[in-house]
Design a protein around this motif. Structure first.
Motif, PDB file in Angstrom:
ATOM      1  N   ASN B   4     -22.595 -30.400  39.352  1.00  0.00           N
ATOM      2  CA  ASN B   4     -21.513 -29.766  38.597  1.00  0.00           C
ATOM      3  C   ASN B   4     -20.400 -30.733  38.172  1.00  0.00           C
ATOM      4  O   ASN B   4     -19.337 -30.331  37.762  1.00  0.00           O
ATOM      5  CB  ASN B   4     -20.929 -28.601  39.400  1.00  0.00           C
ATOM      6  CG  ASN B   4     -20.307 -29.097  40.705  1.00  0.00           C
ATOM      7  OD1 ASN B   4     -20.539 -30.238  41.109  1.00  0.00           O
ATOM      8  ND2 ASN B   4     -19.519 -28.251  41.345  1.00  0.00           N
ATOM      9  N   CYS B   5     -20.684 -32.032  38.285  1.00  0.00           N
ATOM     10  CA  CYS B   5     -19.630 -32.996  37.962  1.00  0.00           C
ATOM     11  C   CYS B   5     -19.273 -32.988  36.475  1.00  0.00           C
ATOM     12  O   CYS B   5     -18.148 -33.279  36.103  1.00  0.00           O
ATOM     13  CB  CYS B   5     -20.051 -34.413  38.372  1.00  0.00           C
ATOM     14  SG  CYS B   5     -20.060 -34.591  40.159  1.00  0.00           S
ATOM     15  N   GLY B   6     -20.255 -32.654  35.623  1.00  0.00           N
ATOM     16  CA  GLY B   6     -20.040 -32.659  34.172  1.00  0.00           C
ATOM     17  C   GLY B   6     -18.838 -31.843  33.741  1.00  0.00           C
ATOM     18  O   GLY B   6     -18.136 -32.214  32.802  1.00  0.00           O
ATOM     19  N   LYS B  30      -9.060 -31.959  44.280  1.00  0.00           N
ATOM     20  CA  LYS B  30      -9.859 -31.597  45.439  1.00  0.00           C
ATOM     21  C   LYS B  30     -11.302 -32.061  45.252  1.00  0.00           C
ATOM     22  O   LYS B  30     -11.932 -32.597  46.172  1.00  0.00           O
ATOM     23  CB  LYS B  30      -9.812 -30.076  45.638  1.00  0.00           C
ATOM     24  CG  LYS B  30     -10.284 -29.636  47.011  1.00  0.00           C
ATOM     25  CD  LYS B  30     -10.221 -28.110  47.138  1.00  0.00           C
ATOM     26  CE  LYS B  30     -11.368 -27.615  47.999  1.00  0.00           C
ATOM     27  NZ  LYS B  30     -11.742 -26.230  47.657  1.00  0.00           N
ATOM     28  N   HIS B  31     -11.801 -31.883  44.002  1.00  0.00           N
ATOM     29  CA  HIS B  31     -13.166 -32.335  43.730  1.00  0.00           C
ATOM     30  C   HIS B  31     -13.276 -33.860  43.881  1.00  0.00           C
ATOM     31  O   HIS B  31     -14.212 -34.370  44.489  1.00  0.00           O
ATOM     32  CB  HIS B  31     -13.629 -31.920  42.335  1.00  0.00           C
ATOM     33  CG  HIS B  31     -14.978 -32.486  41.987  1.00  0.00           C
ATOM     34  ND1 HIS B  31     -16.153 -31.934  42.445  1.00  0.00           N
ATOM     35  CD2 HIS B  31     -15.342 -33.581  41.270  1.00  0.00           C
ATOM     36  CE1 HIS B  31     -17.172 -32.653  42.012  1.00  0.00           C
ATOM     37  NE2 HIS B  31     -16.712 -33.678  41.294  1.00  0.00           N
ATOM     38  N   LEU B  32     -12.302 -34.545  43.365  1.00  0.00           N
ATOM     39  CA  LEU B  32     -12.295 -36.012  43.462  1.00  0.00           C
ATOM     40  C   LEU B  32     -12.382 -36.464  44.917  1.00  0.00           C
ATOM     41  O   LEU B  32     -13.149 -37.366  45.257  1.00  0.00           O
ATOM     42  CB  LEU B  32     -10.998 -36.587  42.871  1.00  0.00           C
ATOM     43  CG  LEU B  32     -10.941 -36.850  41.372  1.00  0.00           C
ATOM     44  CD1 LEU B  32      -9.755 -37.745  41.061  1.00  0.00           C
ATOM     45  CD2 LEU B  32     -12.219 -37.476  40.870  1.00  0.00           C
ATOM     46  N   GLY B  34     -13.667 -35.067  47.345  1.00  0.00           N
ATOM     47  CA  GLY B  34     -14.944 -34.830  47.994  1.00  0.00           C
ATOM     48  C   GLY B  34     -16.141 -35.425  47.261  1.00  0.00           C
ATOM     49  O   GLY B  34     -17.278 -35.201  47.651  1.00  0.00           O
ATOM     50  N   CYS B  35     -15.909 -36.178  46.177  1.00  0.00           N
ATOM     51  CA  CYS B  35     -17.036 -36.665  45.360  1.00  0.00           C
ATOM     52  C   CYS B  35     -16.834 -38.144  45.063  1.00  0.00           C
ATOM     53  O   CYS B  35     -16.013 -38.502  44.226  1.00  0.00           O
ATOM     54  CB  CYS B  35     -17.132 -35.850  44.068  1.00  0.00           C
ATOM     55  SG  CYS B  35     -18.438 -36.433  42.972  1.00  0.00           S
ATOM     56  N   ASP B  36     -17.596 -38.967  45.763  1.00  0.00           N
ATOM     57  CA  ASP B  36     -17.440 -40.409  45.608  1.00  0.00           C
ATOM     58  C   ASP B  36     -17.717 -40.875  44.181  1.00  0.00           C
ATOM     59  O   ASP B  36     -17.021 -41.732  43.641  1.00  0.00           O
ATOM     60  CB  ASP B  36     -18.382 -41.154  46.557  1.00  0.00           C
ATOM     61  CG  ASP B  36     -17.835 -41.164  47.965  1.00  0.00           C
ATOM     62  OD1 ASP B  36     -16.648 -40.817  48.115  1.00  0.00           O
ATOM     63  OD2 ASP B  36     -18.598 -41.486  48.889  1.00  0.00           O
ATOM     64  N   GLY B  37     -18.768 -40.284  43.578  1.00  0.00           N
ATOM     65  CA  GLY B  37     -19.158 -40.692  42.222  1.00  0.00           C
ATOM     66  C   GLY B  37     -18.007 -40.523  41.243  1.00  0.00           C
ATOM     67  O   GLY B  37     -17.639 -41.457  40.523  1.00  0.00           O
ATOM     68  N   CYS B  38     -17.450 -39.306  41.207  1.00  0.00           N
ATOM     69  CA  CYS B  38     -16.344 -39.028  40.289  1.00  0.00           C
ATOM     70  C   CYS B  38     -15.131 -39.875  40.641  1.00  0.00           C
ATOM     71  O   CYS B  38     -14.444 -40.392  39.759  1.00  0.00           O
ATOM     72  CB  CYS B  38     -15.950 -37.548  40.339  1.00  0.00           C
ATOM     73  SG  CYS B  38     -17.117 -36.493  39.469  1.00  0.00           S
ATOM     74  N   MET B  39     -14.858 -39.984  41.928  1.00  0.00           N
ATOM     75  CA  MET B  39     -13.701 -40.738  42.380  1.00  0.00           C
ATOM     76  C   MET B  39     -13.737 -42.155  41.805  1.00  0.00           C
ATOM     77  O   MET B  39     -12.774 -42.634  41.226  1.00  0.00           O
ATOM     78  CB  MET B  39     -13.692 -40.780  43.914  1.00  0.00           C
ATOM     79  CG  MET B  39     -12.480 -41.476  44.493  1.00  0.00           C
ATOM     80  SD  MET B  39     -10.958 -40.617  44.030  1.00  0.00           S
ATOM     81  CE  MET B  39     -10.083 -40.663  45.566  1.00  0.00           C
TER      82      MET B  39
HETATM   83 ZN   LIG Z   1     -18.051 -35.305  40.972  1.00  0.00          ZN
END
Ligand SMILES: [Zn+2]
Lengths: 173, 271
Positions: B4-6, B30-32, B34-39
């Protein structure tokens, strides 16, 4: 703007004062040609004066200004002989701070690299980043100018930023 | 990146541009967290975004506002000119307009004043005086025409626009003037000059050769602005003879879609 239409030409003087620097910045980032951008500022305002009757009052003056500016850029590109392309390396020298020594060397180098990276973006991508970052417009206004939805403007801005980041990090290595 | 990162791409654009509400912002961050890729990706992009903020805005030179003011004044003048101006004022303007020829003008003006005085003192008959005044105004007319033709050759676009605007004061445009205007309409590199020329020629549309020339010019214009302006003119003149030229223009491959619509409309309205 509706007052200009009604014949209050002086009002156009005020609108010019308020917006011509931003307009110049947009034209410059899109063409990297200093003198041509100055001429184009004049052309854009000429058209707004000449076609003030066709301005319906819908939307903002600013959006109308950038819409005309985009057409002027296209006309200008057509007039230029094909092959008048410039080296991305030269571009940094044409930018403010490129030759002045009052800023830190490091920052200047950093900016020059970023300029080179921006120059490598496609016109569409450079356009949306110029409008959002340099012209500080909201995505809703940008969508209006480009004739796309607010969401589409956000998506395009994301892709453009991603491309810029990729080009820039590759160059830094 | 997770599935769901898109959906955070649009949010990211809004986030760096400060367009998120407090709630949206909290959700995004909050998503950032918990999400290394997006971060990783978004942080790198945000750094570039921040760096863009340190780029100085390019500054236009001081010529820009000066040129704009001159243009605005020309617009104001032409708005006033429509209300009608005396010959004396026109001459005064002539004087200001071409500083490179001051001597020639002052000579002509002195000559005209002298001749004027001479006629007024010498002639008794009112009829004769009338005739002589006519001769005098034809001299003024010739002077304007010479001046206009010279201005059309000027390298500066704004000077050429002045030259074009002069034709509104020339009552009987002869072939030389009309030819010069068409050469400008079809060949001038500056679209503003071409637009002003179109305006000037529209005022001369009572001449059949002007109408003919305008029709022929339709397919020579490649700027969308000119194409649409010329369509307006033909509609205003109700010139049915232009329909074929417009149809020919429609066949051009890279015709601007907006212009295409407009021309189709124009054709329907003309037929
Ligand atoms: Zn993400």
């Amino acid at each position: 703007m509706l007052r200009v239409k009604a014949g209050d030409l002086d009002r156009m003087g005020l609108l010019f004062e308020r917006h011509y620097r931003a307009l110049y910045g947009f034209l410059f980032h899109m063409t990297y040609q200093r003198e041509a951008s100055e001429d184009m500022v004049q052309t854009v305002f000429y058209k707004m004066l000449r076609y003030r009757n066709s301005f319906t009052g819908d939307g903002e003056f600013v959006a109308w200004m950038y819409q005309i500016a985009r057409n002027v850029i296209k006309d200008n590109a057509k007039k230029n002989k094909p092959g008048t392309h410039y080296d991305a390396g030269e571009i940094a020298d044409r930018l403010p701070g490129g030759t002045s020594a009052d800023e830190g060397f490091e920052k200047k180098q950093e900016n020059a690299g970023l300029h080179r990276a921006m120059a490598k973006l496609s016109d569409d991508n450079r356009e949306i980043l110029t409008l959002s970052r340099f012209q500080e417009l909201k995505y809703q206004e940008i969508g209006h100018i480009l004739g796309i939805s607010e969401g589409a403007a956000k998506v395009r801005a994301f892709r453009a930023m991603q491309e810029l980041k990729d080009i820039y990090t590759k160059m830094e290595r | 990146m997770k599935m769901n990162c898109g959906q955070y791409e649009e949010k990211f654009s809004a986030w760096v541009n400060n367009e998120l509400t407090t709630a949206e912002r909290a959700e995004f961050e909050k998503h950032l967290a918990g999400c290394d890729g997006c971060m990783q990706e978004f942080t790198a992009m945000q750094q570039v975004w921040d760096l863009m903020g340190t780029i100085e805005a390019p500054e236009p030179s001081a010529h820009v506002p000066v040129k704009f003011k001159a243009m605005l004044n020309t617009f104001k003048e032409s708005a006033e000119e429509k209300k009608g101006i005396s010959i004396k004022e026109q001459l005064a303007r002539l004087w200001q307009w071409q500083p490179r020829w001051p001597l020639a003008y002052s000579l002509v003006i002195v000559l005209i004043s002298f001749t004027c005085g001479y006629f007024v003192f010498r002639t008794g008959s009112a009829g004769k005086q009338d005739e002589q005044l006519k001769a005098l105004s034809s001299q003024v007319h010739e002077l304007k025409q010479t001046m206009m033709l010279a201005l059309l050759e000027n390298p500066s676009a704004s000077e050429r626009i002045r030259g074009v605007s002069y034709t509104s004061e020339i009552k009987h445009a002869d072939k030389e003037v009309i030819d010069a205007l068409f050469a400008t309409l079809n060949n001038d590199p500056n679209v503003n000059v071409r637009l002003s020329t179109l305006d000037a020629l529209t005022h001369l549309a009572s001449h059949p050769e002007v109408r003919q020339g305008l029709i022929q010019s339709i397919i020579q214009q490649d700027s969308p602005l000119m194409q649409s302006a010329i369509a307006d003119v033909m509609l205003k003149l109700q010139e049915k003879g232009s329909v074929n030229s417009f149809k020919q223009l429609l066949k051009q491959k890279d015709l601007n879609p907006g212009v295409k619509d407009k021309i189709r409309q124009t054709i329907t309205q003309l037929i």
